[in-house]
Design an enzyme around this catalytic site. Sequence first.
Site, short mmCIF file in Angstrom:
data_model
loop_
_atom_site.label_atom_id
_atom_site.label_comp_id
_atom_site.label_asym_id
_atom_site.label_seq_id
_atom_site.Cartn_x
_atom_site.Cartn_y
_atom_site.Cartn_z
N SER A 18 0.83 -1.20 0.00
CA SER A 18 0.00 0.00 0.00
C SER A 18 0.87 1.26 0.00
O SER A 18 1.62 1.48 -0.94
CB SER A 18 -0.97 -0.05 1.19
N GLU A 69 -3.12 12.58 13.23
CA GLU A 69 -3.59 13.94 12.94
C GLU A 69 -2.92 14.48 11.67
O GLU A 69 -3.58 15.05 10.80
CB GLU A 69 -3.30 14.87 14.12
N HIS A 92 -7.11 -6.53 0.93
CA HIS A 92 -6.04 -5.54 0.73
C HIS A 92 -4.81 -5.88 1.57
O HIS A 92 -3.69 -5.60 1.17
CB HIS A 92 -6.56 -4.14 1.10
#
Length: 299
Positions: A125, A221, A280
């Site tokens: 990924s 974040e 995945h």
Amino acid sequence: MWQWAQKLWGSSRRRLSLIQGVGPAMATLRSSEPRPVPLSYRLLDGQDTLPPVVFLHGLFSNKNIFQAEAEALAQQTGRKVLTVDARNHGESPHSPDCSYEAMSADLQALLSKLGLSPCVLIGHSMGGKTAMALALQKPELVERLVSVDISPLVATDMPKIFKIIPVMKAINILGDISNSEAFEVVDEYLKLFVKDSSIRQYLFNSLVRVNGQYVWKVNAENLWQQQNLFLDSLHIQGVYRGPTLFLRSTNSSFIPSSHYSKIKLLFPEAQFQTIPDAGHIIHIKKPQEFMNSILSFLS
């Protein structure tokens, strides 16, 4: 499931010749290029005559996700095997720059420091896109390349991944319970939002106990704020002509067959292999098939 999770927390890890640490970035880049950060890594020793293997994890994970595969490859092939925490993940420094160019620069610096090029890059990924970025920028550093369920182009399902971040941030567990109890609590909560058990297992890799509380070892974040960088296609000039394997699951939305022709323009030697119903997170859902594919490609 909990046997897998408890193994990850590491009470009975096999010992190979092991070097781990955070080293200073050694490569000097022009001021216009991203400034590399010193990545945390784990290096399993092996023969100098064979190209080393480098595992690059995906979004929200860290180097421990490939621990079992790294040890198996080191034992079965005799190669050096490196696992790495990407910036903003695991024990590596946090940085506001989440671009693939920056993550490629980090990896270039680490490979130069450790003298591990040319190498075999295996990236899942996000790690796969980082591996592709480095191969396109510096093909001489990459002996061969494996991209695990990710294309250099835009993946339609990628935005769904970032919906996990608010869920992760909402979890608040004090550290006065055991690891297995913490995993059970988190799993029950995540089931409401993440139906695929292999993805939940994948996320547990980043849940650790720090100062009496369970926390995620990822800069969620910053990743949330910079998600557009992960969702876009790679914008890197170049062609990588070395052996390349794109490993995908059945009906993968991350490497759809419609991408094949464009991928071949960037990676002319690309092969495409499908592992049925692997999801995945191929290395978690179908670990043996994943390893068989890697070993076959290396040989």
